[in-house]
Design a protein around this motif. Structure first.
Motif, PDB file in Angstrom:
ATOM      1  N   ALA A 175       0.827  -1.215   0.000  1.00 13.93           N
ATOM      2  CA  ALA A 175       0.000   0.000   0.000  1.00 13.93           C
ATOM      3  C   ALA A 175       0.857   1.259   0.000  1.00 13.93           C
ATOM      4  O   ALA A 175       0.353   2.348  -0.235  1.00 13.93           O
ATOM      5  CB  ALA A 175      -0.931  -0.006   1.207  1.00 13.93           C
ATOM      6  N   ARG A 176       2.166   1.116   0.251  1.00 16.23           N
ATOM      7  CA  ARG A 176       3.040   2.289   0.304  1.00 16.23           C
ATOM      8  C   ARG A 176       3.800   2.513  -0.997  1.00 16.23           C
ATOM      9  O   ARG A 176       4.544   3.480  -1.120  1.00 16.23           O
ATOM     10  CB  ARG A 176       4.033   2.146   1.461  1.00 16.23           C
ATOM     11  N   ILE A 177       3.662   1.554  -1.940  1.00 24.92           N
ATOM     12  CA  ILE A 177       4.326   1.761  -3.230  1.00 24.92           C
ATOM     13  C   ILE A 177       3.281   1.873  -4.337  1.00 24.92           C
ATOM     14  O   ILE A 177       2.135   1.448  -4.189  1.00 24.92           O
ATOM     15  CB  ILE A 177       5.321   0.614  -3.564  1.00 24.92           C
ATOM     16  N   GLY A 178       3.687   2.490  -5.440  1.00 27.16           N
ATOM     17  CA  GLY A 178       2.843   2.568  -6.629  1.00 27.16           C
ATOM     18  C   GLY A 178       3.657   2.115  -7.822  1.00 27.16           C
ATOM     19  O   GLY A 178       4.860   2.369  -7.891  1.00 27.16           O
ATOM     20  N   ILE A 179       3.011   1.376  -8.725  1.00 29.31           N
ATOM     21  CA  ILE A 179       3.721   0.864  -9.898  1.00 29.31           C
ATOM     22  C   ILE A 179       2.997   1.310 -11.156  1.00 29.31           C
ATOM     23  O   ILE A 179       1.794   1.121 -11.275  1.00 29.31           O
ATOM     24  CB  ILE A 179       3.796  -0.688  -9.877  1.00 29.31           C
ATOM     25  N   VAL A 180       3.739   1.931 -12.061  1.00 31.94           N
ATOM     26  CA  VAL A 180       3.189   2.207 -13.390  1.00 31.94           C
ATOM     27  C   VAL A 180       3.918   1.289 -14.362  1.00 31.94           C
ATOM     28  O   VAL A 180       5.115   1.424 -14.594  1.00 31.94           O
ATOM     29  CB  VAL A 180       3.374   3.682 -13.784  1.00 31.94           C
TER      30      VAL A 180
END
Lengths: 264, 295
Positions: free
Chosen positions: B84-89
């Motif tokens: 929940a603390r990372i984002g991936i594109v």
């Protein structure tokens, strides 16, 4: 709690996407519906009680097929497509528990299964004057056969989605065995007309037992004699479907992959 | 495992990272440290180990050896709270949903404890006016921005951008860069992989060049590979012919030329190696346009 909340959220999302995809709806809902209209109209005269009698045979038989379509066929192709285009892999990168993903799939299938059964039973009663059972025990039978059969076919659909290497191949891997199984399970040709070896093939899989069990709900007691075993065999129905639930679960656990072989 | 231990110290802390496929090393001893709010660009040719490195940091692959901490946790063993603390594109596009853009974002927001409002995320990526459109009706560049909005929806502390602007027109690319800078200004750490050298130059606080699974060079874009002190080329036109001189003292050369011409030097230019030229020499390719070829 989180799994249930996110699972429900996924089920809603998947259902909305499903009904916006016209083609999938046609494949899973229109086919059994049109076959019901066709078979009941064409073969109506050959049944005791005319088209109402024919509907009492074809509604449960085609409901079994329709339940397998919304579970096995639907998930087998849809999950293969999700794996192929990277959707599954992306979901693994989000804080979504795997259990919530599968809960979403199961919730979606359950809603589709109830709609499928309602559509076919409703059409049989409204258009062909099929008698609806008055004994609540028969409705109870309908409920557990629907639940157990759909669960088994859902697990098999999830498992078969991993058998194909591409989404395109999944169409064939799912559609062909499903079609053959419909023949072997007495969907198109009544079980009395099937050669014993084909009957035995069908007896190894859930569809034949779902159809037989559902027929017990809508046909009079006297029709049991026409079944392959000479009776409704509801105990065997429950046993075979439960065994496929267990077997399907094991297959899923052994074969499920979040990414395709080309995704490294 | 405590997943909050990473609030202090580097966001990404990698030492001696190794990963081999069937005996062939893909990543062969990489060190990487990224501080909070910094933008780091990973460059390198195909097969240099960029994807493997990033996939290990994202928790999709297990390293063979090395120390890996992302937001204070081991990515291959971290759970939902860490996710929940990372984002991936992601790099590759997927079949877009037929549902409206805002509904999709609202759905994904439900996965996170403290998400952005869907409209906020759409505002950030410049899609506010398409909130009611079906994702399928978006253009290629708009779909890419929707991918970024999904990557941002959970207010990530660390954002992975994998070739985010492929297929963008120059104006959209510049808008996208401005958005990434403002995210970093707000404290988001960004790890960017890109094939566009000008993208790395425009965005990255630090550029890390990978070659054959090892770090070939690292530094800010202006000084990478000794770029700032590299030999310059002064070129001009004299007697109708193009002239060029490689020199360590371009200012002096220009002054001499100015004295000789008694004013304006025709066609004067002073050229330092571009990031692209430095990059190509680092990965062992000749650019063939400037620099050493002039000698």
């Amino acid at each position: 709690m989180t799994v249930l909340r996110l699972g429900a959220s996924r089920a809603v999302l998947e259902l909305r996407e499903y009904f916006r995809e016209g083609l999938q709806v046609v494949f899973t809902f229109a086919l059994p519906f049109l076959l019901l209209l066709l078979f009941t109209t064409v073969f109506g005269q050959g049944f005791e009680g005319g088209s109402a009698g024919a509907a009492a045979y074809y509604v449960p038989t085609l409901t079994a097929m329709g339940l397998m379509a919304v579970s096995f066929q639907n998930l087998g192709t849809a999950i293969a497509a999700e794996r192929g285009d990277g959707t599954l892999r992306r979901l693994r990168g989000l804080p979504l528990p795997a259990a919530a993903y599968f809960t979403g799939k199961a919730g979606m299938v359950l809603v589709l299964a109830v709609l499928q059964a309602a559509l076919l039973v409703g059409t049989g009663a409204a258009a062909f004057g099929m008698d609806l059972p008055s004994d609540p025990r028969r409705w109870l039978d309908l409920a557990w056969i629907l639940l157990l059969g759909t669960t088994a076919c859902t697990l098999l659909g999830i498992a078969v989605s991993s058998a194909a290497r591409t989404a395109r191949a999944a169409q064939a891997v799912v559609a062909l065995p499903f079609l053959l199984l419909q023949f072997a399970s007495g969907v198109f040709v009544p079980v009395q007309a099937l050669p014993p070896w084909l009957l035995n093939v069908g007896a190894a899989f859930p569809l034949r037992w779902m159809a037989q069990g559902l027929r017990s709900v809508f046909l009079p007691e006297s029709a049991a004699a026409a079944e392959a075993g000479g009776s409704w065999q509801l105990g065997t129905v429950a046993l075979v479907l439960a065994a496929w639930c267990a077997g399907g679960l094991v297959l899923c656990l052994l074969t499920f992959r979040w990414k395709s072989t080309t995704q490294g | 495992m405590t997943e909050t231990e990473g609030t202090e110290g580097p966001v990404i802390d990698v030492r001696g990272l190794r990963k081999a496929y069937g005996g062939a090393p893909a990543v062969d001893g990489v060190d990487l440290g990224v501080e909070r709010g910094r933008i780091t660009a990973l460059l390198g040719p195909n097969g240099a180990g960029k994807s493997t490195t990033v996939e290990i940091l994202e928790g999709f692959r297990t390293p063979d050896a090395g120390h890996v901490r992302v937001l204070g946790a081991d990515p291959s063993r971290a759970g939902r709270a860490w996710r929940a603390r990372i984002g991936i594109v992601w790099q590759e596009p997927v079949e877009p949903s037929p549902l409206p853009v805002r509904d999709l974002l609202r759905h994904f927001a439900g996965y996170f404890p403290d998400p952005l409002h869907p409209d906020e995320a759409l505002e950030l990526v410049g899609l506010a006016d398409r909130a009611r459109s079906g994702a399928r009706a978006l253009s290629g560049g708009q779909r890419r921005r929707l991918d970024v909005a999904v990557g941002l929806i959970g207010r990530p502390e660390l954002l992975f951008l994998d070739e985010p602007t492929t297929g963008f027109d120059p104006a959209s690319r510049r808008r996208f860069w401005a958005m990434v800078r403002s995210l970093a200004g707000g404290g988001t750490t960004v790890l960017l992989t890109t094939h566009y050298l000008e993208e790395a130059e425009a965005l990255a606080d630090e550029v890390v060049v990978l070659r054959s699974g090892t770090v070939a060079a690292r530094g800010d874009a202006a000084t990478l590979g000794g770029r700032r002190t590299a030999r310059a080329t002064v070129s001009w036109t004299e007697d109708g012919a193009a002239r060029r001189v490689p020199t360590d003292e371009p200012t002096r050369t220009v002054a001499e030329l100015a004295a000789r011409f008694g004013g304006e030097v025709p066609g004067l230019s002073v050229h330092r190696p571009t990031l692209e030229e430095v990059y190509l020499s680092l990965i062992g390719e000749e650019s063939g346009e400037h620099g050493e070829a002039a000698e």
